[in-house]
Design a protein around this motif. Structure first.
Motif, mmCIF file in Angstrom:
data_model
loop_
_atom_site.group_PDB
_atom_site.id
_atom_site.type_symbol
_atom_site.label_atom_id
_atom_site.label_comp_id
_atom_site.label_asym_id
_atom_site.label_seq_id
_atom_site.Cartn_x
_atom_site.Cartn_y
_atom_site.Cartn_z
ATOM 1 N N ALA A 244 44.200 3.628 -40.271
ATOM 2 C CA ALA A 244 45.260 2.872 -39.608
ATOM 3 C C ALA A 244 45.076 1.388 -39.903
ATOM 4 O O ALA A 244 43.981 0.943 -40.289
ATOM 5 C CB ALA A 244 45.216 3.132 -38.102
ATOM 6 N N PRO A 245 46.135 0.593 -39.741
ATOM 7 C CA PRO A 245 46.001 -0.858 -39.933
ATOM 8 C C PRO A 245 44.897 -1.436 -39.051
ATOM 9 O O PRO A 245 44.764 -1.076 -37.875
ATOM 10 C CB PRO A 245 47.382 -1.395 -39.517
ATOM 11 C CG PRO A 245 48.318 -0.262 -39.784
ATOM 12 C CD PRO A 245 47.541 0.977 -39.442
ATOM 13 N N GLY A 246 44.085 -2.299 -39.648
ATOM 14 C CA GLY A 246 42.989 -2.930 -38.926
ATOM 15 C C GLY A 246 41.724 -2.113 -38.874
ATOM 16 O O GLY A 246 40.727 -2.546 -38.281
ATOM 17 N N GLU A 247 41.727 -0.916 -39.523
ATOM 18 C CA GLU A 247 40.568 -0.032 -39.411
ATOM 19 C C GLU A 247 39.955 0.336 -40.759
ATOM 20 O O GLU A 247 39.235 1.327 -40.868
ATOM 21 C CB GLU A 247 40.963 1.239 -38.659
ATOM 22 C CG GLU A 247 41.389 0.980 -37.222
ATOM 23 C CD GLU A 247 41.743 2.245 -36.466
ATOM 24 O OE1 GLU A 247 41.690 3.336 -37.079
ATOM 25 O OE2 GLU A 247 42.062 2.140 -35.269
ATOM 26 N N ALA A 248 40.215 -0.448 -41.804
ATOM 27 C CA ALA A 248 39.636 -0.141 -43.115
ATOM 28 C C ALA A 248 38.121 -0.061 -43.061
ATOM 29 O O ALA A 248 37.505 0.713 -43.811
ATOM 30 C CB ALA A 248 40.076 -1.193 -44.135
ATOM 31 N N TRP A 249 37.532 -0.825 -42.185
ATOM 32 C CA TRP A 249 36.072 -0.842 -42.082
ATOM 33 C C TRP A 249 35.493 0.543 -41.801
ATOM 34 O O TRP A 249 34.372 0.852 -42.220
ATOM 35 C CB TRP A 249 35.638 -1.827 -40.991
ATOM 36 C CG TRP A 249 36.164 -1.515 -39.626
ATOM 37 C CD1 TRP A 249 37.349 -1.923 -39.080
ATOM 38 C CD2 TRP A 249 35.531 -0.709 -38.620
ATOM 39 N NE1 TRP A 249 37.503 -1.426 -37.811
ATOM 40 C CE2 TRP A 249 36.401 -0.694 -37.497
ATOM 41 C CE3 TRP A 249 34.321 -0.014 -38.566
ATOM 42 C CZ2 TRP A 249 36.087 0.000 -36.328
ATOM 43 C CZ3 TRP A 249 34.006 0.686 -37.401
ATOM 44 C CH2 TRP A 249 34.888 0.690 -36.300
ATOM 45 N N LYS A 250 36.255 1.391 -41.124
ATOM 46 C CA LYS A 250 35.758 2.735 -40.814
ATOM 47 C C LYS A 250 35.535 3.546 -42.086
ATOM 48 O O LYS A 250 34.562 4.295 -42.198
ATOM 49 C CB LYS A 250 36.745 3.453 -39.894
ATOM 50 C CG LYS A 250 36.856 2.854 -38.498
ATOM 51 C CD LYS A 250 37.815 3.667 -37.631
ATOM 52 C CE LYS A 250 37.898 3.095 -36.216
ATOM 53 N NZ LYS A 250 38.847 3.885 -35.374
ATOM 54 N N ALA A 251 36.456 3.401 -43.073
ATOM 55 C CA ALA A 251 36.333 4.154 -44.327
ATOM 56 C C ALA A 251 35.173 3.657 -45.170
ATOM 57 O O ALA A 251 34.639 4.402 -46.002
ATOM 58 C CB ALA A 251 37.631 4.071 -45.114
ATOM 59 N N ILE A 252 34.783 2.407 -44.977
ATOM 60 C CA ILE A 252 33.636 1.850 -45.690
ATOM 61 C C ILE A 252 32.343 2.323 -45.030
ATOM 62 O O ILE A 252 31.410 2.779 -45.697
ATOM 63 C CB ILE A 252 33.719 0.308 -45.707
ATOM 64 C CG1 ILE A 252 35.005 -0.144 -46.405
ATOM 65 C CG2 ILE A 252 32.495 -0.295 -46.384
ATOM 66 C CD1 ILE A 252 35.406 -1.568 -46.110
ATOM 67 N N GLU A 253 32.309 2.270 -43.726
ATOM 68 C CA GLU A 253 31.096 2.658 -43.004
ATOM 69 C C GLU A 253 30.804 4.152 -43.107
ATOM 70 O O GLU A 253 29.641 4.557 -43.222
ATOM 71 C CB GLU A 253 31.199 2.254 -41.526
ATOM 72 C CG GLU A 253 31.031 0.765 -41.290
ATOM 73 C CD GLU A 253 30.731 0.440 -39.838
ATOM 74 O OE1 GLU A 253 30.754 1.372 -38.999
ATOM 75 O OE2 GLU A 253 30.455 -0.745 -39.547
#
Length: 411
Positions: free
Chosen positions: A326-335
């Motif tokens: 979702a918008p604002g949550e790209a960090w989750k896919a990296i982590e």
């Protein structure tokens, strides 16, 4: 899409080469890559009906325009073939592909050679940065900042920080993955580069600041390079397959495409999207248009992605705009590792612009070539196991020209 467009194959140059240092010209780069692509696919120049060239600023880097005229010097059988050049900054190669697709789908021509090319290492880095600044609104934005594009995409980081918060470690997570992928790629500019643990931190010596948020490892490379693909109508693809005793279903096909153009200025873009979920809604539309034309519901039907990481923040943005998060949550896919090579949706298995290289006019064509290789199991050490559907995103300027494709097998 109505009439299918097939990908017969192609090739790219070695992005680590400095052609000027080797006393070779822009034409040498063009000719060498086109001839190798013909050899790779087993096509003859006389087979090709039309040529399209993606290039951004050859006039500024080399003083040369009229690149379509190069074809007639590559081989006598190209003499008289219609050819044209297309410019959309870093998305120039994708615009050349779209033009070739139009030729094929209209029935005007059956087989197109699409070449993307840029020579950028023949000038000092400061001059290269100035030349590339032509894709911003000259005289109206990034004034007083030495490096236009690191500055502009640092501003995008500021916008992400304002809307959602942004952790620099996540940007470095993207760069680290792409350099690791590039190390496996035999055409990568950075395949033999060495890094330390501090190279992917906010260490001013190991990873110096270029402008604002953007440090050295956040940046795509200044690269000499070319890529070529051959696109064909269904009739020509059937002929090609029959002559080689292969099933047409073994060939790759462009299943969908999207193309939008946003206002030129970054400030205008960010103001127009101020109250929207997506920071660059024109990017989102190009991608979802490609999904719709391909007849797929979204990223859950995609096996891997080649996206534009001219800077780490550009890929960060794309992760969300593809729908991986979702918008604002790209960090989750990296982590959680889902965008890594062994993840559920690998992003830039080739190494991308950071890990492989970024010859501006060639990048969109190179993405198409790598997608073709993936869905036909020809990506070597960069192969995503079982990949049958790829998606691409290629951007020009600060999100101005947005092009996306979905590539699959013909089956």
């Amino acid at each position: 899409m109505t009439a299918p467009v097939y990908i017969l194959g192609g090739t790219q140059s070695d992005f680590s080469l400095n052609w000027t240092r080797d006393n070779k010209s822009l034409f040498d780069l063009f000719s060498d890559t086109v001839l190798k692509a013909l050899e790779k696919t087993g096509l003859d120049p006389k087979d090709v009906d039309v040529g399209h060239v993606g290039n951004f600023v050859a006039e500024l880097f080399t003083g040369q325009g009229m690149l379509g005229g190069y074809f007639g010097h590559v081989h006598p059988d190209f003499s008289g073939m219609p050819a044209s050049r297309h410019e959309g900054a870093c998305a120039s190669g994708s615009l050349a592909i779209l033009a070739a697709m139009s030729d094929i789908q209209s029935g005007r021509y059956g087989l197109a050679c699409v070449a993307g090319i840029e020579m950028m290492r023949n000038v000092h880095g400061d001059q290269a940065a100035k030349n590339l600044g032509a894709a911003a609104w000259v005289g109206r934005e990034a004034q007083g900042r030495k490096y236009v594009w690191p500055a502009m995409f640092s501003d995008l980081c500021d916008e992400y920080e304002r809307r959602y918060g942004l952790n620099y470690d996540h940007l470095m997570g993207i760069s680290k993955i792409n350099f690791e992928n590039g190390r496996r790629n035999p055409n990568s500019q950075a395949r033999n580069w060495k890094f330390t643990d501090k190279s992917f931190t906010a260490d001013d010596e190991a990873n110096p600041v270029i402008d604002g948020w953007m440090r050295r490892q956040d940046c795509g490379q200044v690269t000499d390079g070319a890529a070529v693909v051959f696109l064909a109508s269904e009739e020509r693809a059937q002929q090609y397959a029959k002559e080689r005793d292969i099933d047409i279903e073994e060939l790759a096909v462009i299943r969908g495409w999207g193309h939008t153009t946003a206002p030129l200025m970054m400030e205008t873009k960010l103001e127009e999207s101020r109250d929207q979920d997506y920071v660059l809604p024109w990017t989102r539309k190009a991608i979802t248009d490609a999904y719709a034309r391909a007849g797929i519901s979204g990223v859950e039907e995609v096996d891997a992605i080649e996206t534009h990481d001219c800077f780490s923040i550009t890929e960060y943005m794309a992760i969300e705009h593809f729908g991986i998060t979702a918008p604002g949550e790209a960090w989750k896919a990296i982590e959680d590792g889902r965008i890594a090579m062994d993840g559920s949706i690998p992003v830039n298995p080739s190494g991308g612009l950071i890990g492989l290289g970024h010859p501006v006019g060639a990048t969109g064509v190179r993405m198409m070539l790598d997608s073709y290789r993936q869905v036909t199991d020809q990506a070597g050490d960069n192969q995503v196991e079982g990949a049958r559907t790829m998606a691409t995103f290629n951007v020009g300027g600060s999100g101005t020209t947005n092009c996306s494709f979905v590539i699959g097998t013909a089956e």
